[in-house]
Design a protein around this motif. Sequence first.
Motif, mmCIF file in Angstrom:
data_model
loop_
_atom_site.group_PDB
_atom_site.id
_atom_site.type_symbol
_atom_site.label_atom_id
_atom_site.label_comp_id
_atom_site.label_asym_id
_atom_site.label_seq_id
_atom_site.Cartn_x
_atom_site.Cartn_y
_atom_site.Cartn_z
ATOM 1 N N SER A 127 0.822 -1.217 0.000
ATOM 2 C CA SER A 127 0.000 0.000 0.000
ATOM 3 C C SER A 127 0.850 1.259 0.000
ATOM 4 C CB SER A 127 -0.929 0.011 1.223
ATOM 5 O OG SER A 127 -1.850 -1.058 1.170
ATOM 6 N N ASN A 128 2.132 1.124 0.285
ATOM 7 C CA ASN A 128 3.020 2.284 0.312
ATOM 8 C C ASN A 128 3.860 2.428 -0.948
ATOM 9 O OD1 ASN A 128 2.945 3.825 3.008
ATOM 10 N ND2 ASN A 128 2.877 1.688 3.645
ATOM 11 N N PRO A 161 4.979 4.108 -4.126
ATOM 12 C CA PRO A 161 4.822 5.520 -4.496
ATOM 13 C C PRO A 161 3.792 5.707 -5.614
ATOM 14 C CG PRO A 161 7.139 4.949 -4.301
ATOM 15 C CD PRO A 161 6.379 3.659 -4.206
ATOM 16 N N ILE A 162 3.088 6.810 -5.567
ATOM 17 C CA ILE A 162 2.117 7.138 -6.604
ATOM 18 C C ILE A 162 2.858 7.589 -7.861
ATOM 19 C CG2 ILE A 162 0.259 8.729 -7.220
ATOM 20 C CD1 ILE A 162 -0.573 8.747 -4.310
ATOM 21 N N PRO A 222 -2.581 6.239 -8.278
ATOM 22 C CA PRO A 222 -2.211 5.073 -7.466
ATOM 23 C C PRO A 222 -1.860 3.863 -8.323
ATOM 24 C CG PRO A 222 -4.243 6.078 -6.652
ATOM 25 C CD PRO A 222 -3.946 6.707 -7.976
ATOM 26 N N THR A 223 -1.092 2.965 -7.738
ATOM 27 C CA THR A 223 -0.720 1.715 -8.401
ATOM 28 C C THR A 223 -1.915 0.779 -8.502
ATOM 29 O OG1 THR A 223 1.594 1.814 -7.709
ATOM 30 C CG2 THR A 223 0.680 -0.380 -8.145
ATOM 31 N N ASP A 268 -5.691 3.030 0.802
ATOM 32 C CA ASP A 268 -6.262 3.744 -0.334
ATOM 33 C C ASP A 268 -5.217 4.175 -1.357
ATOM 34 O OD1 ASP A 268 -8.754 3.507 0.830
ATOM 35 O OD2 ASP A 268 -8.645 5.467 1.824
ATOM 36 N N GLU A 269 -3.941 3.955 -1.055
ATOM 37 C CA GLU A 269 -2.883 4.397 -1.973
ATOM 38 C C GLU A 269 -2.682 3.432 -3.133
ATOM 39 O OE1 GLU A 269 -2.552 4.014 1.261
ATOM 40 O OE2 GLU A 269 -2.575 6.093 1.955
ATOM 41 N N VAL A 270 -3.319 2.237 -3.084
ATOM 42 C CA VAL A 270 -3.262 1.292 -4.203
ATOM 43 C C VAL A 270 -4.689 0.896 -4.576
ATOM 44 C CG1 VAL A 270 -0.984 0.354 -3.647
ATOM 45 C CG2 VAL A 270 -3.034 -0.702 -2.661
#
Length: 321
Positions: free
Chosen positions: A126-127, A129-130, A135-136, A154-156
Amino acid sequence: MALLKSPKKHVNLFYSTDCEQLANKVASHSPTNITLQNIKWRSFADGFPNIFINNAEDLRGQHVAFLASFSSPAQVFEQLSVIYALPRLFVASFTLVLPFFPTGSMERMEEEGDVATAFTLARMLSNIPISRGGPTSLVIYDIHALQERFYFGDEVLPLFETGIPLLKERLQQLPDADNVVIAFPDDGAWKRFHKQFDNYSVVVCTKVREGDKRIVRLKEGHVSGHHVVIVDDLVQSGGTLIECQKVLAANGAAKVSAYVTHGVFPNQSWLRFTHKDEASEKAFSYFWITDSCPVTVKALANQAPFEVLSLAGSIANALQI
């Protein structure tokens, strides 16, 4: 008004060493839209990774993907190093394809002090990088515990796919396709897969405790005279599948086969299923797995009753989402 289809994007696909064969198959499904890219996987004298991404500057503004295989904890660190680096190269978008999410398949959170390593890995992913595109996208097949999908932040953007369509296609090719019954080794497998087999009769096995032993029993359904295919998401030692096969045969199944998306088979436990004599040939007519665990695929190549159903076409399609 019908929605207009977007033109297919061109994807630069990097891959781990274990995934080279699968990556080539993915590219062959879409040769004009997928280009394989190379990474130099080296190590320093102290054993830590010394990695170089080829053509890094040329990736600016390009769609990039990485095909990963976390087959052992030692490989996770070096691949994460690449996974964290690629989105930072000013790429248009980044997709991580991790066919088998390995942690959590054996975990039981039963008392204070148990550590949920599946949650740890989900936080690490989840960490990522964007990228410039956002997001990935994270593609995973048949994750073991359905609640694990909620471990991701929510970052992926997790995309949960399944290998079941590959099995259904193969079943239609069998000479006794009209006589196939689907069996689930436990209620958990039934809950996650039964809706994908609406056109098949199904049976469910269950484990009951007798003294200090857990015995597999046929919970519901009829198997007499049928070709019964046991369906589950993964196999480790294979003990449950073997016990389930014995119960199905004892209840009159004409043939028994098995399918799992992830053939983990630690300590070469797949050897228990190979056709060595008449008795073993009668046990499992077919044993289908996908190529989500590439180390296993290489080990059991050309070993009956195993057949590999490749995820390559499905992955190629997922890269266009």
